[in-house]
Design a protein around this motif. Structure first.
Motif, PDB file in Angstrom:
ATOM      1  N   PHE A  50       0.817  -1.044  -0.007  1.00  0.00           N
ATOM      2  CA  PHE A  50       0.035   0.146   0.043  1.00  0.00           C
ATOM      3  C   PHE A  50       0.993   1.327  -0.069  1.00  0.00           C
ATOM      4  CE2 PHE A  50      -4.654  -0.757   1.388  1.00  0.00           C
ATOM      5  CZ  PHE A  50      -4.901  -1.788   0.445  1.00  0.00           C
ATOM      6  N   LEU A  52       0.033   5.777  -0.454  1.00  0.00           N
ATOM      7  CA  LEU A  52      -1.225   6.751  -0.457  1.00  0.00           C
ATOM      8  C   LEU A  52      -1.188   7.306  -2.086  1.00  0.00           C
ATOM      9  CD1 LEU A  52      -0.304   8.778   2.716  1.00  0.00           C
ATOM     10  CD2 LEU A  52      -1.906   6.730   2.273  1.00  0.00           C
ATOM     11  N   PRO A  57      -4.958   5.470   1.047  1.00  0.00           N
ATOM     12  CA  PRO A  57      -4.309   4.429   1.114  1.00  0.00           C
ATOM     13  C   PRO A  57      -4.893   3.441  -0.292  1.00  0.00           C
ATOM     14  CG  PRO A  57      -5.150   4.653   3.221  1.00  0.00           C
ATOM     15  CD  PRO A  57      -5.669   5.818   2.507  1.00  0.00           C
ATOM     16  N   VAL A 109       1.501   3.395   6.067  1.00  0.00           N
ATOM     17  CA  VAL A 109       0.884   4.544   5.205  1.00  0.00           C
ATOM     18  C   VAL A 109      -0.643   4.815   5.576  1.00  0.00           C
ATOM     19  CG1 VAL A 109       2.685   4.695   3.361  1.00  0.00           C
ATOM     20  CG2 VAL A 109       0.613   3.302   3.117  1.00  0.00           C
ATOM     21  N   SER A 110      -1.350   3.582   5.700  1.00  0.00           N
ATOM     22  CA  SER A 110      -2.559   3.645   6.054  1.00  0.00           C
ATOM     23  C   SER A 110      -2.959   4.341   7.626  1.00  0.00           C
ATOM     24  CB  SER A 110      -3.250   2.311   6.251  1.00  0.00           C
ATOM     25  OG  SER A 110      -3.512   1.746   4.765  1.00  0.00           O
TER      26      SER A 110
END
Ligand code: FES
Ligand code: FES
Length: 194
Positions: A50, A52, A57, A109-110
């Motif tokens: 993942f 962004l 995300p 990142v999430s």
């Protein structure tokens, strides 16, 4: 056939010569040398890859390059502000939240996106935000705790790096699966490359 595409990666405009059907993950790792995002399932199912996309995300393993041209991509390397880790990276280190680390960059990142939108989530909200990420190591509780800690530090102002999700940085601080129970039942990333 190779074509030239422009995209913004971690705040920098980049030109990439590659096949339009190349996956974004391939371009990030093999063309741009950003190895933080990992290959797991290759089907958008595990969360290891993942990044962004325009702040949200998304899997990079099944996103063809042509679909991301002109868009802003933030990888785990882009979360930090120079040498200053993003609060969620700092918290993953402080909580020693990662186990093997394979799933972690996607989780970071999430988590960063969640905290940018909602700096003080409750545990259920963190778990829901990380629900698409599989972790086989059973570090989920530590990871959720780290995200909560990062949010707290951002609210308190004790984090040096606020809510930024688009700077330059690095990649290996912590990870999470979404199961609030401390089980390692995520199937997670088939460790193809590290
Ligand atoms: S979701 Fe992309 S590698 Fe699994
Ligand atoms: S920390 Fe090992 S798969 Fe997540």
């Amino acid at each position: 056939m190779e074509q030239t595409f422009e995209l913004t990666v971690n705040g920098e405009r980049r030109k990439v010569d590659a096949d339009a059907d190349s996956s974004l993950l391939h371009v990030l790792r093999e063309v741009l040398g950003l190895k933080g995002s990992r290959f797991g399932c290759g089907q958008g199912l595990c969360g290891a890859c993942f990044v962004l996309l325009d702040g949200r995300p998304a899997p990079s393993c099944d996103a063809p390059l042509r679909s991301v041209a002109g868009r802003a991509v933030t990888t785990v390397e882009g979360l930090a502000d120079g040498d200053v880790p993003h609060p969620v990276q700092r918290a993953f280190l402080d909580e020693q939240a990662a186990q093997c680390g394979y799933c972690v960059s996607g989780i970071l990142v999430s988590a960063a996106a969640l905290l940018a939108a909602q700096p003080r989530p409750d545990e259920a909200t963190v778990a829901a935000a990380l629900d698409r990420h599989l972790c086989r190591c059973g570090a989920q509780r530590r990871m959720i705790r780290a995200v909560l800690r990062a949010g707290q530090s951002m609210v308190d102002g004790s984090a040096a790096n606020g809510t930024s999700t688009s700077q330059a940085g690095r990649g290996d601080a912590g990870g999470t699966g979404a199961d609030p129970a401390d089980r390692g039942d995520g199937v997670a990333a088939t460790a193809v490359e590290r």
